[in-house]
Design a protein around this motif. Structure first.
Motif, PDB file in Angstrom:
ATOM      1  N   SER A   9       0.829  -1.200   0.000  1.00  0.00           N
ATOM      2  CA  SER A   9       0.000   0.000   0.000  1.00  0.00           C
ATOM      3  C   SER A   9       0.864   1.249   0.000  1.00  0.00           C
ATOM      4  O   SER A   9       1.966   1.240   0.550  1.00  0.00           O
ATOM      5  CB  SER A   9      -0.864  -0.049   1.267  1.00  0.00           C
ATOM      6  N   PHE A  11      -0.934   4.598   0.439  1.00  0.00           N
ATOM      7  CA  PHE A  11      -1.646   5.507   1.341  1.00  0.00           C
ATOM      8  C   PHE A  11      -2.427   4.787   2.437  1.00  0.00           C
ATOM      9  O   PHE A  11      -3.133   5.419   3.211  1.00  0.00           O
ATOM     10  CB  PHE A  11      -2.613   6.389   0.533  1.00  0.00           C
ATOM     11  N   THR A  13      -4.842   2.316   2.001  1.00  0.00           N
ATOM     12  CA  THR A  13      -6.143   1.718   1.662  1.00  0.00           C
ATOM     13  C   THR A  13      -6.032   0.196   1.547  1.00  0.00           C
ATOM     14  O   THR A  13      -6.862  -0.542   2.094  1.00  0.00           O
ATOM     15  CB  THR A  13      -6.694   2.304   0.349  1.00  0.00           C
ATOM     16  N   ALA A  14      -5.032  -0.275   0.839  1.00  0.00           N
ATOM     17  CA  ALA A  14      -4.880  -1.730   0.668  1.00  0.00           C
ATOM     18  C   ALA A  14      -4.593  -2.400   2.016  1.00  0.00           C
ATOM     19  O   ALA A  14      -5.029  -3.537   2.244  1.00  0.00           O
ATOM     20  CB  ALA A  14      -3.770  -2.035  -0.336  1.00  0.00           C
ATOM     21  N   SER A  56      -2.205  -2.233  -3.879  1.00  0.00           N
ATOM     22  CA  SER A  56      -2.593  -1.148  -4.774  1.00  0.00           C
ATOM     23  C   SER A  56      -1.581  -1.056  -5.909  1.00  0.00           C
ATOM     24  O   SER A  56      -0.617  -1.829  -5.978  1.00  0.00           O
ATOM     25  CB  SER A  56      -2.688   0.179  -4.001  1.00  0.00           C
ATOM     26  N   THR A  57      -1.840  -0.128  -6.818  1.00  0.00           N
ATOM     27  CA  THR A  57      -0.933   0.138  -7.940  1.00  0.00           C
ATOM     28  C   THR A  57      -0.503   1.589  -7.841  1.00  0.00           C
ATOM     29  O   THR A  57      -1.311   2.457  -7.509  1.00  0.00           O
ATOM     30  CB  THR A  57      -1.665  -0.089  -9.276  1.00  0.00           C
ATOM     31  N   THR A  58       0.765   1.851  -8.128  1.00  0.00           N
ATOM     32  CA  THR A  58       1.237   3.231  -8.122  1.00  0.00           C
ATOM     33  C   THR A  58       2.051   3.509  -9.384  1.00  0.00           C
ATOM     34  O   THR A  58       2.197   2.617 -10.230  1.00  0.00           O
ATOM     35  CB  THR A  58       2.023   3.520  -6.819  1.00  0.00           C
ATOM     36  N   GLY A  59       2.574   4.717  -9.464  1.00  0.00           N
ATOM     37  CA  GLY A  59       3.388   5.081 -10.636  1.00  0.00           C
ATOM     38  C   GLY A  59       2.601   4.843 -11.905  1.00  0.00           C
ATOM     39  O   GLY A  59       1.443   5.218 -12.025  1.00  0.00           O
ATOM     40  N   MET A  60       3.226   4.175 -12.850  1.00  0.00           N
ATOM     41  CA  MET A  60       2.531   3.781 -14.078  1.00  0.00           C
ATOM     42  C   MET A  60       2.417   2.262 -14.067  1.00  0.00           C
ATOM     43  O   MET A  60       3.134   1.565 -14.773  1.00  0.00           O
ATOM     44  CB  MET A  60       3.302   4.246 -15.318  1.00  0.00           C
ATOM     45  N   GLY A  92      -6.977  -0.133  -7.482  1.00  0.00           N
ATOM     46  CA  GLY A  92      -6.465   0.732  -8.537  1.00  0.00           C
ATOM     47  C   GLY A  92      -7.486   1.786  -8.874  1.00  0.00           C
ATOM     48  O   GLY A  92      -8.457   1.998  -8.134  1.00  0.00           O
ATOM     49  N   ASP A  93      -7.241   2.423  -9.993  1.00  0.00           N
ATOM     50  CA  ASP A  93      -8.124   3.495 -10.441  1.00  0.00           C
ATOM     51  C   ASP A  93      -8.200   3.400 -11.965  1.00  0.00           C
ATOM     52  O   ASP A  93      -7.173   3.505 -12.651  1.00  0.00           O
ATOM     53  CB  ASP A  93      -7.510   4.827  -9.989  1.00  0.00           C
ATOM     54  N   TYR A  96      -6.482   5.449 -14.730  1.00  0.00           N
ATOM     55  CA  TYR A  96      -5.122   5.205 -15.228  1.00  0.00           C
ATOM     56  C   TYR A  96      -5.091   4.327 -16.479  1.00  0.00           C
ATOM     57  O   TYR A  96      -4.031   4.001 -16.989  1.00  0.00           O
ATOM     58  CB  TYR A  96      -4.238   4.616 -14.117  1.00  0.00           C
ATOM     59  N   THR A  99      -2.993   0.729 -17.228  1.00  0.00           N
ATOM     60  CA  THR A  99      -2.273   0.206 -16.059  1.00  0.00           C
ATOM     61  C   THR A  99      -3.226  -0.069 -14.892  1.00  0.00           C
ATOM     62  O   THR A  99      -2.773  -0.294 -13.775  1.00  0.00           O
ATOM     63  CB  THR A  99      -1.147   1.172 -15.609  1.00  0.00           C
ATOM     64  N   CYS A 101      -4.990  -1.557 -12.098  1.00  0.00           N
ATOM     65  CA  CYS A 101      -4.754  -2.741 -11.250  1.00  0.00           C
ATOM     66  C   CYS A 101      -3.566  -3.592 -11.672  1.00  0.00           C
ATOM     67  O   CYS A 101      -3.520  -4.798 -11.382  1.00  0.00           O
ATOM     68  CB  CYS A 101      -6.026  -3.582 -11.156  1.00  0.00           C
TER      69      CYS A 101
HETATM   70  C1  LIG Z   1       0.722   8.622  -8.062  1.00  0.00           C
HETATM   71  C2  LIG Z   1      -0.347   7.568  -8.242  1.00  0.00           C
HETATM   72  C3  LIG Z   1      -0.239   6.655  -9.288  1.00  0.00           C
HETATM   73  C4  LIG Z   1      -1.229   5.677  -9.485  1.00  0.00           C
HETATM   74  N1  LIG Z   1      -1.096   4.811 -10.535  1.00  0.00           N
HETATM   75  C5  LIG Z   1      -2.056   3.887 -10.754  1.00  0.00           C
HETATM   76  C6  LIG Z   1      -1.971   2.996 -11.871  1.00  0.00           C
HETATM   77  O1  LIG Z   1      -1.025   3.020 -12.661  1.00  0.00           O
HETATM   78  N2  LIG Z   1      -2.971   2.070 -12.032  1.00  0.00           N
HETATM   79  C7  LIG Z   1      -4.037   2.004 -11.187  1.00  0.00           C
HETATM   80  O2  LIG Z   1      -4.895   1.150 -11.392  1.00  0.00           O
HETATM   81  N3  LIG Z   1      -4.142   2.831 -10.123  1.00  0.00           N
HETATM   82  C8  LIG Z   1      -3.189   3.775  -9.892  1.00  0.00           C
HETATM   83  N4  LIG Z   1      -3.308   4.622  -8.815  1.00  0.00           N
HETATM   84  C9  LIG Z   1      -4.509   4.536  -7.946  1.00  0.00           C
HETATM   85  C10 LIG Z   1      -4.282   3.785  -6.635  1.00  0.00           C
HETATM   86  O3  LIG Z   1      -3.844   2.457  -6.863  1.00  0.00           O
HETATM   87  C11 LIG Z   1      -5.607   3.748  -5.861  1.00  0.00           C
HETATM   88  O4  LIG Z   1      -5.954   5.062  -5.506  1.00  0.00           O
HETATM   89  C12 LIG Z   1      -5.544   2.874  -4.623  1.00  0.00           C
HETATM   90  O5  LIG Z   1      -6.824   2.794  -4.028  1.00  0.00           O
HETATM   91  C13 LIG Z   1      -4.563   3.395  -3.581  1.00  0.00           C
HETATM   92  O6  LIG Z   1      -4.446   2.441  -2.558  1.00  0.00           O
HETATM   93  P1  LIG Z   1      -3.368   2.588  -1.366  1.00  0.00           P
HETATM   94  O7  LIG Z   1      -3.896   3.645  -0.443  1.00  0.00           O
HETATM   95  O8  LIG Z   1      -3.343   1.261  -0.701  1.00  0.00           O
HETATM   96  O9  LIG Z   1      -2.049   2.937  -1.969  1.00  0.00           O
HETATM   97  C14 LIG Z   1      -2.334   5.613  -8.618  1.00  0.00           C
HETATM   98  C15 LIG Z   1      -2.440   6.534  -7.551  1.00  0.00           C
HETATM   99  C16 LIG Z   1      -1.461   7.509  -7.358  1.00  0.00           C
HETATM  100  C17 LIG Z   1      -1.617   8.498  -6.237  1.00  0.00           C
END
Ligand SMILES: Cc1cc2nc3c(=O)[nH]c(=O)nc-3n(C[C@H](O)[C@H](O)[C@H](O)COP(=O)(O)O)c2cc1C
Length: 150
Positions: A9, A11, A13-14, A56-60, A92-93, A96, A99, A101
């Motif tokens: 995770s 932030f 959430t996961a 979760s997923t971050t970056g790209m 994920g979101d 994006y 990418t 999930c």
């Molecule tokens: C900088 C950034 C990059 C992200 N990149 C992706 C992505 O590439 N693919 C995706 O599905 N979600 C992406 N997300 C969305 C997060 O995965 C989603 O908001 C998730 O609920 C965050 O969970 P966490 O709080 O456990 O990190 C991104 C969010 C941020 C802030």
């Protein structure tokens, strides 16, 4: 029947969804080992009968920085998890695009390479669709836990 619950995770959430997963599994009668932070040594020491990963997923399309060392170490040490039932919850979101999930997808593919068996198709939780991921995951979690508990 034991289940190891791990999360990756940025932030939190996961991590919250994984905590909820741990409680659903416990209610279903599984013996829960919440491994936090995720390490390969802790996972192998626990020798769990089943495995649940929330990430979760971050970056790209990348895994969270705090979870990446676990993923890379699992990939390089490659401990076979033959026939171990697993589940992945991917946060994920969909904004994006391609990418969406992807982090969960990476984890799922690695577990399949390690010969673990996906008990239920991966759950994708879309931050664009809902702000209540823990409650959204409930039906999937209950189904997963009852399948694994047998
Ligand atoms: C900088 C950034 C990059 C992200 N990149 C992706 C992505 O590439 N693919 C995706 O599905 N979600 C992406 N997300 C969305 C997060 O995965 C989603 O908001 C998730 O609920 C965050 O969970 P966490 O709080 O456990 O990190 C991104 C969010 C941020 C802030």
């Amino acid at each position: 029947m034991q289940v190891a619950v791990l999360s990756g995770s940025v932030f939190g959430t996961a991590d919250m969804v994984a905590d909820e997963a741990a409680s659903v599994c416990a209610k279903a009668g599984l013996d829960v080992i919440r491994i936090k932070p995720a390490t390969v040594d802790a996972l192998l020491a626990a020798k769990p009968d089943s495995l649940l990963v929330c990430t979760s997923t971050t970056g790209m399309g990348e895994l969270p920085d705090s979870f990446m060392p676990f993923y890379l170490e699992l990939q390089s040490r490659f401990p076979l998890l033959t026939l171990v039932p697993f589940g992945v919850i991917a946060l994920g979101d969909s904004a994006y695009g391609d990418t969406f999930c992807q982090g969960g997808e990476l984890m799922r593919e690695l577990l399949l390479e390690l010969q673990a068996v996906e008990a239920l198709p991966m759950l994708r939780l879309d931050a664009s669709e809902s702000v209540t991921p823990e409650s959204d995951a409930q039906p999937w979690l209950e189904q997963w836990a009852s399948l694994v508990a047998g």
